[in-house]
Scaffold this motif. Sequence first.
Motif, PDB file in Angstrom:
ATOM      1  N   LEU A   3       0.835  -1.196   0.000  1.00  0.00           N
ATOM      2  CA  LEU A   3       0.000   0.000   0.000  1.00  0.00           C
ATOM      3  C   LEU A   3       0.876   1.254   0.000  1.00  0.00           C
ATOM      4  O   LEU A   3       0.577   2.232  -0.687  1.00  0.00           O
ATOM      5  CB  LEU A   3      -0.910  -0.031   1.228  1.00  0.00           C
ATOM      6  N   ARG A  32      -7.330   3.312  -0.370  1.00  0.00           N
ATOM      7  CA  ARG A  32      -8.253   2.254   0.060  1.00  0.00           C
ATOM      8  C   ARG A  32      -9.583   2.348  -0.695  1.00  0.00           C
ATOM      9  O   ARG A  32     -10.140   1.335  -1.122  1.00  0.00           O
ATOM     10  CB  ARG A  32      -8.486   2.311   1.563  1.00  0.00           C
ATOM     11  N   VAL A  35      -9.028   1.131  -4.310  1.00  0.00           N
ATOM     12  CA  VAL A  35      -8.915  -0.325  -4.443  1.00  0.00           C
ATOM     13  C   VAL A  35     -10.302  -0.950  -4.524  1.00  0.00           C
ATOM     14  O   VAL A  35     -10.569  -1.802  -5.379  1.00  0.00           O
ATOM     15  CB  VAL A  35      -8.093  -0.927  -3.275  1.00  0.00           C
ATOM     16  N   ILE A  48      -7.061  -5.353   0.541  1.00  0.00           N
ATOM     17  CA  ILE A  48      -5.881  -4.870   1.254  1.00  0.00           C
ATOM     18  C   ILE A  48      -5.795  -5.665   2.554  1.00  0.00           C
ATOM     19  O   ILE A  48      -6.701  -5.612   3.379  1.00  0.00           O
ATOM     20  CB  ILE A  48      -5.975  -3.367   1.550  1.00  0.00           C
ATOM     21  N   ILE A  53      -1.731  -4.978  -1.146  1.00  0.00           N
ATOM     22  CA  ILE A  53      -2.859  -5.134  -2.068  1.00  0.00           C
ATOM     23  C   ILE A  53      -2.708  -6.480  -2.767  1.00  0.00           C
ATOM     24  O   ILE A  53      -1.657  -6.779  -3.342  1.00  0.00           O
ATOM     25  CB  ILE A  53      -2.892  -3.998  -3.103  1.00  0.00           C
TER      26      ILE A  53
END
Length: 154
Positions: A3, A32, A35, A48, A53
């Motif tokens: 990340l 976040r 994603v 995550i 990831i």
Amino acid sequence: MLLSDLIADLRLDLSDPGASLFEDQTLERCVRKAVFRVGRDLDQSLTITAGEITPDPTGEVRELLVIMAQIHACQVMRSATANAFSFSSGDKRVDKTGQPGHWAKLEADLLADYRQRLTELRPATQLDQEAYILTPSGLAPVIYEQGIDLDVVE
């Protein structure tokens, strides 16, 4: 992919290598959110876990993640600059009222780029302009007519 690596790429693309505009936790939140959204748009299970990831996004998927994180960062800055001011004193003038508009334009440009890249990657994807509704393909109306006898199983 870590990340923190994606956050570093995001910071470079936002021209904020010295962390003067964004705090790390703000950019982490943007990544976040990206994603989740990119995973949904690509119909992949991106997650995550422990700062990593998975599955490892490479190539165009990684670029889509950075673009979507930039879009979320623009939304943060639009909110942060919403109360910008204009001030003048004598021959000095400071006008920051245009900042939210500039962030909104950047957000719109990035969103257009994201949609174009996503369409190239997945041509069958239908994106709603408002991004509220996912439209499944292959829907057909059902038409009922009066007077048709239906077999009812009891």
